[in-house]
Design a protein around this motif. Structure first.
Motif, PDB file in Angstrom:
ATOM      1  N   VAL A 269       7.923  -1.443  21.556  1.00 12.51           N
ATOM      2  CA  VAL A 269       8.811  -2.200  20.676  1.00 12.51           C
ATOM      3  C   VAL A 269       8.045  -3.338  20.005  1.00 12.51           C
ATOM      4  O   VAL A 269       8.246  -3.628  18.816  1.00 12.51           O
ATOM      5  CB  VAL A 269      10.019  -2.739  21.465  1.00 12.51           C
ATOM      6  N   ARG A 270       7.163  -3.989  20.755  1.00 15.01           N
ATOM      7  CA  ARG A 270       6.364  -5.074  20.171  1.00 15.01           C
ATOM      8  C   ARG A 270       5.494  -4.554  19.038  1.00 15.01           C
ATOM      9  O   ARG A 270       5.406  -5.170  17.969  1.00 15.01           O
ATOM     10  CB  ARG A 270       5.489  -5.727  21.247  1.00 15.01           C
ATOM     11  N   VAL A 271       4.866  -3.418  19.244  1.00 14.55           N
ATOM     12  CA  VAL A 271       4.051  -2.824  18.176  1.00 14.55           C
ATOM     13  C   VAL A 271       4.934  -2.443  16.992  1.00 14.55           C
ATOM     14  O   VAL A 271       4.583  -2.669  15.824  1.00 14.55           O
ATOM     15  CB  VAL A 271       3.281  -1.595  18.704  1.00 14.55           C
ATOM     16  N   GLY A 272       6.102  -1.873  17.288  1.00 15.31           N
ATOM     17  CA  GLY A 272       7.021  -1.512  16.210  1.00 15.31           C
ATOM     18  C   GLY A 272       7.460  -2.716  15.405  1.00 15.31           C
ATOM     19  O   GLY A 272       7.576  -2.643  14.172  1.00 15.31           O
ATOM     20  N   ALA A 273       7.706  -3.844  16.079  1.00 16.07           N
ATOM     21  CA  ALA A 273       8.097  -5.067  15.373  1.00 16.07           C
ATOM     22  C   ALA A 273       6.982  -5.548  14.455  1.00 16.07           C
ATOM     23  O   ALA A 273       7.227  -5.975  13.314  1.00 16.07           O
ATOM     24  CB  ALA A 273       8.460  -6.153  16.382  1.00 16.07           C
ATOM     25  N   ALA A 274       5.749  -5.487  14.939  1.00 15.11           N
ATOM     26  CA  ALA A 274       4.615  -5.903  14.115  1.00 15.11           C
ATOM     27  C   ALA A 274       4.457  -4.995  12.900  1.00 15.11           C
ATOM     28  O   ALA A 274       4.240  -5.455  11.774  1.00 15.11           O
ATOM     29  CB  ALA A 274       3.331  -5.898  14.950  1.00 15.11           C
ATOM     30  N   VAL A 275       4.578  -3.682  13.126  1.00 11.85           N
ATOM     31  CA  VAL A 275       4.471  -2.731  12.013  1.00 11.85           C
ATOM     32  C   VAL A 275       5.596  -2.960  11.013  1.00 11.85           C
ATOM     33  O   VAL A 275       5.389  -2.916   9.790  1.00 11.85           O
ATOM     34  CB  VAL A 275       4.499  -1.281  12.545  1.00 11.85           C
ATOM     35  N   ALA A 276       6.818  -3.218  11.504  1.00 12.44           N
ATOM     36  CA  ALA A 276       7.950  -3.477  10.619  1.00 12.44           C
ATOM     37  C   ALA A 276       7.711  -4.722   9.777  1.00 12.44           C
ATOM     38  O   ALA A 276       8.009  -4.747   8.570  1.00 12.44           O
ATOM     39  CB  ALA A 276       9.226  -3.639  11.446  1.00 12.44           C
ATOM     40  N   ALA A 277       7.172  -5.769  10.401  1.00  7.10           N
ATOM     41  CA  ALA A 277       6.899  -6.999   9.659  1.00  7.10           C
ATOM     42  C   ALA A 277       5.861  -6.757   8.572  1.00  7.10           C
ATOM     43  O   ALA A 277       5.978  -7.268   7.453  1.00  7.10           O
ATOM     44  CB  ALA A 277       6.422  -8.091  10.618  1.00  7.10           C
ATOM     45  N   LEU A 278       4.843  -5.960   8.897  1.00  7.95           N
ATOM     46  CA  LEU A 278       3.815  -5.651   7.897  1.00  7.95           C
ATOM     47  C   LEU A 278       4.398  -4.821   6.755  1.00  7.95           C
ATOM     48  O   LEU A 278       4.046  -5.015   5.585  1.00  7.95           O
ATOM     49  CB  LEU A 278       2.652  -4.907   8.558  1.00  7.95           C
ATOM     50  N   GLY A 279       5.298  -3.887   7.072  1.00 11.71           N
ATOM     51  CA  GLY A 279       5.934  -3.095   6.025  1.00 11.71           C
ATOM     52  C   GLY A 279       6.778  -3.957   5.110  1.00 11.71           C
ATOM     53  O   GLY A 279       6.753  -3.797   3.884  1.00 11.71           O
ATOM     54  N   ALA A 280       7.546  -4.872   5.694  1.00  9.15           N
ATOM     55  CA  ALA A 280       8.355  -5.779   4.879  1.00  9.15           C
ATOM     56  C   ALA A 280       7.466  -6.672   4.025  1.00  9.15           C
ATOM     57  O   ALA A 280       7.759  -6.930   2.848  1.00  9.15           O
ATOM     58  CB  ALA A 280       9.241  -6.627   5.783  1.00  9.15           C
ATOM     59  N   LEU A 281       6.358  -7.143   4.588  1.00 12.49           N
ATOM     60  CA  LEU A 281       5.430  -7.985   3.837  1.00 12.49           C
ATOM     61  C   LEU A 281       4.837  -7.231   2.655  1.00 12.49           C
ATOM     62  O   LEU A 281       4.726  -7.769   1.542  1.00 12.49           O
ATOM     63  CB  LEU A 281       4.323  -8.482   4.765  1.00 12.49           C
ATOM     64  N   LEU A 282       4.469  -5.975   2.871  1.00  7.68           N
ATOM     65  CA  LEU A 282       3.917  -5.154   1.796  1.00  7.68           C
ATOM     66  C   LEU A 282       4.895  -5.049   0.631  1.00  7.68           C
ATOM     67  O   LEU A 282       4.539  -5.256  -0.534  1.00  7.68           O
ATOM     68  CB  LEU A 282       3.580  -3.760   2.332  1.00  7.68           C
ATOM     69  N   ALA A 283       6.159  -4.729   0.946  1.00  9.99           N
ATOM     70  CA  ALA A 283       7.163  -4.586  -0.101  1.00  9.99           C
ATOM     71  C   ALA A 283       7.498  -5.925  -0.753  1.00  9.99           C
ATOM     72  O   ALA A 283       7.753  -5.995  -1.959  1.00  9.99           O
ATOM     73  CB  ALA A 283       8.419  -3.947   0.486  1.00  9.99           C
ATOM     74  N   LEU A 284       7.496  -7.001   0.026  1.00  5.68           N
ATOM     75  CA  LEU A 284       7.789  -8.320  -0.530  1.00  5.68           C
ATOM     76  C   LEU A 284       6.736  -8.742  -1.548  1.00  5.68           C
ATOM     77  O   LEU A 284       7.062  -9.273  -2.618  1.00  5.68           O
ATOM     78  CB  LEU A 284       7.865  -9.351   0.597  1.00  5.68           C
ATOM     79  N   ILE A 285       5.474  -8.528  -1.220  1.00  7.23           N
ATOM     80  CA  ILE A 285       4.409  -8.887  -2.163  1.00  7.23           C
ATOM     81  C   ILE A 285       4.572  -8.102  -3.462  1.00  7.23           C
ATOM     82  O   ILE A 285       4.382  -8.635  -4.565  1.00  7.23           O
ATOM     83  CB  ILE A 285       3.023  -8.653  -1.532  1.00  7.23           C
ATOM     84  N   LEU A 286       4.945  -6.821  -3.343  1.00 10.73           N
ATOM     85  CA  LEU A 286       5.213  -6.015  -4.534  1.00 10.73           C
ATOM     86  C   LEU A 286       6.288  -6.668  -5.399  1.00 10.73           C
ATOM     87  O   LEU A 286       6.115  -6.849  -6.612  1.00 10.73           O
ATOM     88  CB  LEU A 286       5.674  -4.614  -4.137  1.00 10.73           C
ATOM     89  N   GLY A 287       7.416  -7.021  -4.795  1.00  4.57           N
ATOM     90  CA  GLY A 287       8.535  -7.550  -5.553  1.00  4.57           C
ATOM     91  C   GLY A 287       8.256  -8.917  -6.153  1.00  4.57           C
ATOM     92  O   GLY A 287       8.554  -9.163  -7.324  1.00  4.57           O
ATOM     93  N   VAL A 288       7.673  -9.827  -5.373  1.00  2.00           N
ATOM     94  CA  VAL A 288       7.414 -11.176  -5.874  1.00  2.00           C
ATOM     95  C   VAL A 288       6.396 -11.145  -7.007  1.00  2.00           C
ATOM     96  O   VAL A 288       6.531 -11.852  -8.012  1.00  2.00           O
ATOM     97  CB  VAL A 288       6.937 -12.100  -4.734  1.00  2.00           C
ATOM     98  N   SER A 289       5.378 -10.308  -6.888  1.00  2.45           N
ATOM     99  CA  SER A 289       4.349 -10.247  -7.932  1.00  2.45           C
ATOM    100  C   SER A 289       4.924  -9.709  -9.241  1.00  2.45           C
ATOM    101  O   SER A 289       4.533 -10.151 -10.329  1.00  2.45           O
ATOM    102  CB  SER A 289       3.165  -9.393  -7.485  1.00  2.45           C
ATOM    103  N   ARG A 290       5.893  -8.768  -9.167  1.00  3.85           N
ATOM    104  CA  ARG A 290       6.488  -8.229 -10.402  1.00  3.85           C
ATOM    105  C   ARG A 290       7.380  -9.268 -11.079  1.00  3.85           C
ATOM    106  O   ARG A 290       7.426  -9.342 -12.301  1.00  3.85           O
ATOM    107  CB  ARG A 290       7.288  -6.962 -10.094  1.00  3.85           C
ATOM    108  N   THR A 291       8.116 -10.051 -10.309  1.00  5.89           N
ATOM    109  CA  THR A 291       8.901 -11.124 -10.912  1.00  5.89           C
ATOM    110  C   THR A 291       7.992 -12.189 -11.498  1.00  5.89           C
ATOM    111  O   THR A 291       8.257 -12.733 -12.578  1.00  5.89           O
ATOM    112  CB  THR A 291       9.847 -11.741  -9.863  1.00  5.89           C
ATOM    113  N   THR A 292       6.883 -12.485 -10.808  1.00  4.72           N
ATOM    114  CA  THR A 292       5.897 -13.427 -11.343  1.00  4.72           C
ATOM    115  C   THR A 292       5.338 -12.924 -12.667  1.00  4.72           C
ATOM    116  O   THR A 292       5.169 -13.694 -13.630  1.00  4.72           O
ATOM    117  CB  THR A 292       4.756 -13.622 -10.324  1.00  4.72           C
ATOM    118  N   LEU A 293       5.047 -11.631 -12.740  1.00  3.57           N
ATOM    119  CA  LEU A 293       4.564 -11.023 -13.988  1.00  3.57           C
ATOM    120  C   LEU A 293       5.571 -11.236 -15.109  1.00  3.57           C
ATOM    121  O   LEU A 293       5.200 -11.653 -16.225  1.00  3.57           O
ATOM    122  CB  LEU A 293       4.344  -9.524 -13.760  1.00  3.57           C
TER     123      LEU A 293
END
Length: 411
Positions: A269-293
């Protein structure tokens, strides 16, 4: 092609759904239910239903607008086109600031699970690495997100089986506090933090094939799947810990599997939580950078951030700028209150989206969902903890002040 050219349309319905799921079924499912249970008590599942309904209203409004305005920027574009330049700017401001806080929170969450005591080092490395992945093109990000979503869903399925299996109901539950209307609304506002990821589909509108068809299909599918996952996992954990036990847990899913007699699953579960956080971070960077653009294209941010990479067709300068800001934040600031702060900003962002959708059709029936979404967003935003509301309001006012000063100097 010049650096100011458009982005490449490569995403289909399945890709868009994956990106939405990667944003929603992220670290929120491992973290948000505990503070929500503290607020709502026995009304936790009612709070989840309220959050899901408001999210559905927002998703419907966003999908309609994204089909009409298939450009990067999401509600920044919709508010500008339907309500005026100021409201578009304010939507972009609240999104970028709120989601930058979310990026930092996700990075620190991953660090805390992967290397406790050294979470800032891990967080900075994660931000740099995932920004580099995004820089190579959105399709690489989609492929990595598919893997992350598959891993997280497998871990969550194991948690549900452990909690609802033969040994899951043998532990003594801790009863929660009595439910109140204010507590349920506060819990819904906190849980909304986890549902807000479907906006990532709309902010990628310039990279979606046939956006008028793809986005309206992908948004409700991604949201519906995420809502089912949250409801099932939350109900399973509550069946073991009770709402009181959930409210007092720092790592509720790990505590739930231990209480269910499946302690061997806790490291998974701990590994899954870390992977989930990284997945959310990946998608967040995508979204914030497009709004910044989008904001850079309109002159609200430095024009250099509007550049599009001639080979990979991504807003590479905006991505690296967002990555640099997030890395600086996680290296220096403690963001334990980031969920409330981010929720306040994002709820105001969606309030503007619903107000924009309200203008699309003047019939009463067509205005029911955007009207409900607008009122719901405002109610949940101001039901959040007072500190989150105060900090969020200060940031919004600061953004409005910057806009007013720029307009005055320009005129």
């Amino acid at each position: 092609m010049s650096e100011q050219g458009g982005l490449r349309r490569t995403l289909g319905v399945r890709d868009a759904v994956v990106i939405g799921l990667g944003s929603m079924v992220g670290a929120g499912i491992f973290a948000a239910p505990a503070p929500a249970a503290r607020a709502a008590g026995t009304g936790l599942l009612a709070g989840l239903v309220v959050a899901g309904f408001v999210a559905y209203c927002n998703a419907t409004s966003s999908a309609r607008l994204a089909a009409l305005y298939p450009a990067s920027g999401g509600t920044y574009v919709y508010g500008r086109e339907r309500l005026g330049e100021f409201w578009g700017y304010l939507a972009g401001w609240t999104f970028v600031v709120g989601k930058t806080a979310s990026c930092a929170a996700m990075a620190l969450t991953a660090g805390a699970y992967l290397w406790p005591g050294h979470e800032r080092v891990v967080a900075v490395g994660a931000v740099v690495g995932l920004t580099a992945v995004n820089h190579r093109g959105v399709q690489r990000s989609v492929r990595l997100t598919r893997v992350i979503v598959a891993v997280v869903l497998a871990v969550l399925a194991a948690v549900v089986v452990a909690c609802l299996g033969p040994g899951g109901g043998t532990t003594e539950q801790v009863p929660g506090g009595a439910a109140t209307v204010g507590g349920v609304l506060e819990a819904a506002g906190l849980l909304f933090f986890a549902f807000a990821g479907y906006a990532r589909i709309a902010t990628l509108g310039e990279e979606v094939r046939d956006p008028a068809r793809t986005i309206p299909r992908a948004v409700p599918v991604a949201l519906g799947l995420a809502l089912v996952v949250y409801a099932v996992v939350t109900a399973a954990v509550v069946s073991v810990l009770g709402t009181g036990g959930l409210a007092g847990s720092a790592a509720p899913l790990a505590d739930a599997v231990r209480a269910a007699g499946a302690g061997w699953l806790a490291p998974v579960v701990r590994v899954g939580a870390a992977v989930a956080a990284l997945g959310a971070l990946l998608a967040l960077i995508l979204g914030v950078s497009r709004t910044t653009l989008a904001m850079a294209r309109d002159g609200h941010l430095p024009g250099a951030l509007a550049a599009v990479h001639p080979r990979f067709r991504v807003p590479h300068r905006a991505e690296w700028a967002v990555g640099a800001v997030v890395a600086a934040v996680v290296a220096t600031v403690d963001l334990r209150g980031a969920i409330g702060f981010s929720s306040f900003g994002v709820l105001l962002y969606y309030a503007i989206a619903n107000a924009s959708a309200w203008t699309l059709n003047r019939t009463a029936a067509a205005r029911v969902l955007p009207g409900a979404g607008l009122l719901g967003c405002l109610a949940l935003a101001f039901a959040l903890p007072a500190a989150s509301v105060a900090a969020g309001a200060a940031v919004v006012l600061a953004g409005a002040l910057v806009y007013g000063i720029r307009r005055t100097l320009k005129s």
